[in-house]
Design an enzyme around this catalytic site. Structure first.
Site, PDB file in Angstrom:
ATOM      1  N   MET A  22       0.817  -1.209   0.000  1.00 44.91           N
ATOM      2  CA  MET A  22       0.000   0.000   0.000  1.00 44.91           C
ATOM      3  C   MET A  22       0.857   1.268   0.000  1.00 44.91           C
ATOM      4  SD  MET A  22      -2.925  -1.281  -0.258  1.00 44.91           S
ATOM      5  CE  MET A  22      -4.046   0.086  -0.056  1.00 44.91           C
TER       6      MET A  22
ATOM      7  N   LYS B 180       1.335   0.441  14.972  1.00 40.33           N
ATOM      8  CA  LYS B 180       0.753   1.692  14.482  1.00 40.33           C
ATOM      9  C   LYS B 180       0.938   2.802  15.527  1.00 40.33           C
ATOM     10  CE  LYS B 180      -2.618  -0.133  11.078  1.00 40.33           C
ATOM     11  NZ  LYS B 180      -1.879   0.097   9.853  1.00 40.33           N
TER      12      LYS B 180
ATOM     13  N   HIS C   4      -8.447   5.503   3.803  1.00 39.75           N
ATOM     14  CA  HIS C   4      -8.464   4.086   3.428  1.00 39.75           C
ATOM     15  C   HIS C   4      -8.352   3.950   1.921  1.00 39.75           C
ATOM     16  CE1 HIS C   4     -10.945   0.110   3.286  1.00 39.75           C
ATOM     17  NE2 HIS C   4      -9.665  -0.115   3.164  1.00 39.75           N
TER      18      HIS C   4
HETATM   19  P1  NAD Z   1       2.585  -4.882   3.705  1.00 40.95           P
HETATM   20  O1  NAD Z   1       2.895  -5.993   4.621  1.00 40.95           O
HETATM   21  O2  NAD Z   1       2.750  -5.078   2.238  1.00 40.95           O
HETATM   22  O3  NAD Z   1       3.471  -3.609   4.082  1.00 40.95           O
HETATM   23  C1  NAD Z   1       3.674  -3.159   5.387  1.00 40.95           C
HETATM   24  C2  NAD Z   1       5.023  -2.465   5.413  1.00 40.95           C
HETATM   25  O4  NAD Z   1       5.170  -1.816   6.671  1.00 40.95           O
HETATM   26  C3  NAD Z   1       6.201  -3.413   5.272  1.00 40.95           C
HETATM   27  O5  NAD Z   1       7.054  -2.942   4.237  1.00 40.95           O
HETATM   28  C4  NAD Z   1       6.878  -3.362   6.618  1.00 40.95           C
HETATM   29  O6  NAD Z   1       8.283  -3.516   6.529  1.00 40.95           O
HETATM   30  C5  NAD Z   1       6.506  -1.978   7.074  1.00 40.95           C
HETATM   31  N1  NAD Z   1       6.598  -1.815   8.505  1.00 40.95           N
HETATM   32  C6  NAD Z   1       6.225  -2.693   9.467  1.00 40.95           C
HETATM   33  N2  NAD Z   1       6.492  -2.165  10.687  1.00 40.95           N
HETATM   34  C7  NAD Z   1       7.010  -0.952  10.488  1.00 40.95           C
HETATM   35  C8  NAD Z   1       7.499   0.066  11.340  1.00 40.95           C
HETATM   36  N3  NAD Z   1       7.483  -0.083  12.658  1.00 40.95           N
HETATM   37  N4  NAD Z   1       7.970   1.197  10.784  1.00 40.95           N
HETATM   38  C9  NAD Z   1       7.998   1.355   9.443  1.00 40.95           C
HETATM   39  N5  NAD Z   1       7.566   0.417   8.596  1.00 40.95           N
HETATM   40  C10 NAD Z   1       7.084  -0.719   9.107  1.00 40.95           C
HETATM   41  O7  NAD Z   1       1.094  -4.430   4.072  1.00 40.95           O
HETATM   42  P2  NAD Z   1       0.057  -3.609   3.175  1.00 40.95           P
HETATM   43  O8  NAD Z   1      -0.801  -4.567   2.456  1.00 40.95           O
HETATM   44  O9  NAD Z   1       0.793  -2.555   2.430  1.00 40.95           O
HETATM   45  O10 NAD Z   1      -0.842  -2.959   4.313  1.00 40.95           O
HETATM   46  C11 NAD Z   1      -0.430  -1.857   5.058  1.00 40.95           C
HETATM   47  C12 NAD Z   1      -1.631  -1.258   5.789  1.00 40.95           C
HETATM   48  O11 NAD Z   1      -2.631  -0.919   4.831  1.00 40.95           O
HETATM   49  C13 NAD Z   1      -2.312  -2.190   6.759  1.00 40.95           C
HETATM   50  O12 NAD Z   1      -2.804  -1.433   7.841  1.00 40.95           O
HETATM   51  C14 NAD Z   1      -3.462  -2.770   5.952  1.00 40.95           C
HETATM   52  O13 NAD Z   1      -4.538  -3.192   6.768  1.00 40.95           O
HETATM   53  C15 NAD Z   1      -3.853  -1.558   5.148  1.00 40.95           C
HETATM   54  N6  NAD Z   1      -4.582  -1.836   3.898  1.00 40.95           N
HETATM   55  C16 NAD Z   1      -4.242  -2.886   3.110  1.00 40.95           C
HETATM   56  C17 NAD Z   1      -4.940  -3.136   1.948  1.00 40.95           C
HETATM   57  C18 NAD Z   1      -4.561  -4.281   1.050  1.00 40.95           C
HETATM   58  O14 NAD Z   1      -5.335  -4.612   0.150  1.00 40.95           O
HETATM   59  N7  NAD Z   1      -3.409  -4.882   1.218  1.00 40.95           N
HETATM   60  C19 NAD Z   1      -5.984  -2.280   1.584  1.00 40.95           C
HETATM   61  C20 NAD Z   1      -6.294  -1.192   2.392  1.00 40.95           C
HETATM   62  C21 NAD Z   1      -5.582  -0.984   3.542  1.00 40.95           C
END
Ligand code: NAD
Length: 711
Positions: free
Chosen positions: A323, A406, A449
């Site tokens: 994301m 978070k 979102h």
């Molecule tokens: P992802 O696992 O692809 O990416 C998360 C990233 O955050 C990773 O690169 C990780 O290294 C990084 N991270 C973790 N802890 C961290 C920290 N302490 N400091 C900095 N970076 C950190 O996940 P995603 O799919 O990109 O989802 C991210 C957020 O977006 C989540 O809250 C998810 O619920 C939300 N979201 C996801 C989707 C989807 O379809 N995947 C859609 C809408 C919202």
């Protein structure tokens, strides 16, 4: 009337008519414009006038029909008459003997293109951004100003079908290549010079279809190749639309029948089909939502008034995963400087590489240049250093879906950014008000979102927490528009709006499986209902384990709040499949077996959930899938999770693809009528469970004759 189309005869004897509809940003086809064109035509009777050039005094040539007027028509006679009246003027214009040329200085769309087609030649400025086309089908309409009659006669039936039934724009270069234009010009002056030169060179102009030996390019509807194409085109179209879009069928019929008839008769046939489209519930639904409500949203209907407009110059993104990387790309594309932060430089770099990949592809396909790519990439700074967030107007966190992580990144970012900067969470499930507890300034905390994949999905759901301030909301709203996406605004609640309602669609499909409905019938019902993807395949895409995780989390949260949790009957199926490792597409197995980009329903599925001897009809399945969503949307409205009908409808179509021909989840109820909805919902509730009990707001509407409408 004089100022709608200004007329000016030069010393060369050529009459230049310039369309400039007062009080409107664009020229639109309606009585005023057509009267102006008729007036220009009347001037051609003057022996001193050699010919006519029609152009526009606005940035566009003419953008299409006047939808405000269309929405007032209540009988098919009205659109029929209007369409015939327009065609009478245009027919007279093309048969009056003197040359008439359309000079397209900007977009010529819909009715605008139809006007241009009645001219003997068309020139356009050679700018790839200039759009030429018949997009009516996208609003459930048909070109009713002669488009389905003249285009087949000008560029051939096959190309005309593509232009009208698909509704995609042509660039001037493409239009030239197919013979729709006579030439391209460098700029406005060159455009007028070429148009005038054409008039001088063709003192007696006639349309090809008025020549005695006229033949359709590529043949009329009787030609073997065309007839063969018409024997399969309707089934190909039906395969895509499942018969839910009558405009597509009407366009094909109009072109086919018009290809068997003389010009005048073809015009009458077209007007009849036009009237049928205008009167259809489908076009009313689409225009209601994807025109009026979408425009209202873009004009800021859900944005707090009184907060001055803002722009984000520097954006911080925490988490460079799927994301975060997508958000970085769309923001840099909008000219925003982006700091992309992750726990390791490698992860941050990987997030930036996502943009590189998309841009390399665009350069390769000729949609961008190496310079533009490099300029965009230079805007993204991958880092692990929070100090780099200094000066950010907005920070969006997209780290793991974990409250503690978070909270940690919120605190770290807030230590660096200015006190008035906005902090947003891209959480998909965690209530915003709870997340804001980690913030020292919850007034500036909001939910943004995004949907995956971020570069393709048009919607952002803005979530207003209990303490979120109006200014924060306005700034979040402005940012979403700044990156070219559509914002909807909802109040904080579990699953917000989109995830909550979307979930009812997939879970209903899964519940059917548990009851013994054949999985293939379930999947077909989803497509027949007009959804972009069937429910079981969709749950595989999203992943069953995520669905289970969210359900378990919800159960835990509700227990902590002392509230009851009612599990959806489909959830036991999700649990069972997860237990045997069938967690969805990412594992290569879920309801389907996924391999090499292909998928097949898992053959054992019907062993686990045996197919019942009695199978319900498809109508029952379709109703269940659609009522589940519409009813949940109505509950969101009632609980004030939704703040407007426009947000509900547009959010449902852009967020999870709710069948666009219904005009969105609440328009579905409006179109059917609250009474009919309540009656059918109660039938479904009696058979399938209390989740179908109609939302109280709809029951009240049924009693009082109300409907969902924004104040
Ligand atoms: P992802 O696992 O692809 O990416 C998360 C990233 O955050 C990773 O690169 C990780 O290294 C990084 N991270 C973790 N802890 C961290 C920290 N302490 N400091 C900095 N970076 C950190 O996940 P995603 O799919 O990109 O989802 C991210 C957020 O977006 C989540 O809250 C998810 O619920 C939300 N979201 C996801 C989707 C989807 O379809 N995947 C859609 C809408 C919202």
């Amino acid at each position: 009337m004089g100022n709608v189309v200004t007329l000016d005869v030069g010393s060369d004897g050529i009459l230049v008519a310039t369309m400039n509809l007062p009080g409107r940003p664009m020229n639109v086809v309606g009585d005023e414009l057509m009267a102006g064109i008729a007036e220009a035509m009347a001037r051609l009777a003057d022996p001193a006038v050699q010919g006519l050039v029609l152009t526009s005094g606005k940035a566009d040539f003419c953008a299409g029909g006047d939808l405000d007027r269309m929405s007032k028509w209540s009988t098919p006679e009205e659109p029929f008459e209007m369409s015939m009246a327009m065609k009478r003027v245009l027919r007279q214009l093309e048969t009056q003997g003197k040359p008439a040329v359309a000079a397209l200085n900007g977009h010529a769309l819909g009715g605008g293109l139809e006007i241009a087609l009645a001219f003997h030649a068309r020139f356009a400025i050679d700018d790839p951004r200039l759009k030429i086309g018949q997009p009516e089908v996208k609003l459930g309409l048909l070109p009713g100003g002669g488009g389905t009659v003249r285009l087949p006669r000008l560029v051939g039936i096959q190309q005309a079908l593509q232009i009208c039934a698909e509704g995609n724009d042509l660039t001037p270069q493409k239009a030239l290549a197919m013979g729709l234009l006579a030439g391209l010009a460098k700029d406005r002056d060159d455009l007028m010079a070429q148009a005038k030169a054409w008039i001088v060179a063709h003192p007696k102009a006639q349309q090809p279809w008025d020549a005695p030996k006229f033949r359709f390019p590529g043949g009329d509807s009787r030609a073997p190749a065309v007839a063969q194409m018409f024997s399969i085109a309707p089934s190909i179209a039906a395969q895509k639309s499942w018969g839910n879009y009558p405009a597509v069928q009407h366009i094909m019929s109009s072109i086919f029948e018009g290809g068997l008839l003389d010009f005048e008769a073809a015009c009458v046939v077209e007007s009849r089909y036009f009237a049928a489209c205008v009167m259809s519930q489908e076009s009313k639904n689409i225009i209601n939502t994807l025109w009026y409500q979408l425009n209202a949203i873009k004009k800021g209907a859900s944005r707090p008034a009184g907060v001055p407009p803002s722009k984000v110059k520097k954006l911080g993104i925490l988490g460079a995963g799927m994301m975060g990387a997508g958000i970085a790309y769309v923001s840099a594309k909008a000219g925003i400087d982006v700091v992309l932060l992750d726990t390791s430089q490698e992860a941050a770099d990987k997030g930036k590489a996502y943009s590189q990949g998309l841009l390399d592809k665009a350069v390769k396909k000729g949609r961008s240049t190496a310079e533009k790519r490099d300029a965009l990439l230079a805007k993204i700074t991958p880092t692990t250093d929070y100090a780099k967030l200094d000066g950010c107007d907005l920070v969006i966190e997209a780290v793991f879906e974990d409250r503690a992580i978070k909270a940690d990144v919120t605190k770290k970012a807030e230590a660096v950014i200015a006190p008035q900067a906005v902090f947003a969470s891209n959480t998909s499930t965690l209530p915003i008000t709870g997340l804001a507890q980690a913030s020292a300034r919850p007034k500036h905390f909001i939910g943004l979102h995004f949907f995956s994949p971020v570069d393709k999905m048009p919607l952002v759901e803005i979530i207003v927490g209990k303490d979120t301030g109006d200014e924060t909301l306005a700034r979040g709203f402005d940012y979403v528009l700044q990156i070219g996406k559509t914002p909807i605004v909802v109040n904080d609640s579990r699953g917000f709006y989109t995830s909550r309602v979307f979930g009812t669609y997939v879970m209903e499909g899964i519940a059917m499986l548990k009851e013994g409905v054949h999985p293939r019938s379930i999947e077909v019902a989803g497509l027949q209902a007009g959804m972009p993807m069937p429910p079981l395949a969709l749950q595989d895409e999203v992943s069953l384990s995520l669905g289970l995780h969210v359900a378990d989390q919800t159960k835990k949260d509700l227990a902590a709040e002392g509230k009851a949790y009612t599990e959806h009957p489909g959830m036991s199926v999700v649990r069972q499949l997860c237990e045997i490792g069938r967690i969805g597409k990412k594992a290569g197995k879920g309801f389907y077996d996924w391999a090499d980009g292909d998928k097949q329903l898992w053959p054992e599925l019907t062993k686990l959930y045996p197919v019942a001897a009695h199978q319900p009809g498809q109508r029952e399945l379709i109703d269940r899938l659609m009522f589940a969503q519409a009813n949940e949307a109505a509950r969101c409205f009632e609980e004030k999770v939704l703040r407007s009908v426009a947000d509900a409808n547009v959010g449902s179509i852009f967020g999870w693809g709710f069948a666009p021909f219904h005009g969105g989840a609440l328009q579905f109820i409006n179109a059917m009528g609250a009474k009919a909805f309540v009656q059918r919902a109660r039938e479904l509730a009696a058979k399938h469970g209390p989740r179908f009990e109609p939302a109280a707001v709809v029951v009240r509407q049924a009693e009082t004759g109300g409907r969902f409408i924004d104040g």
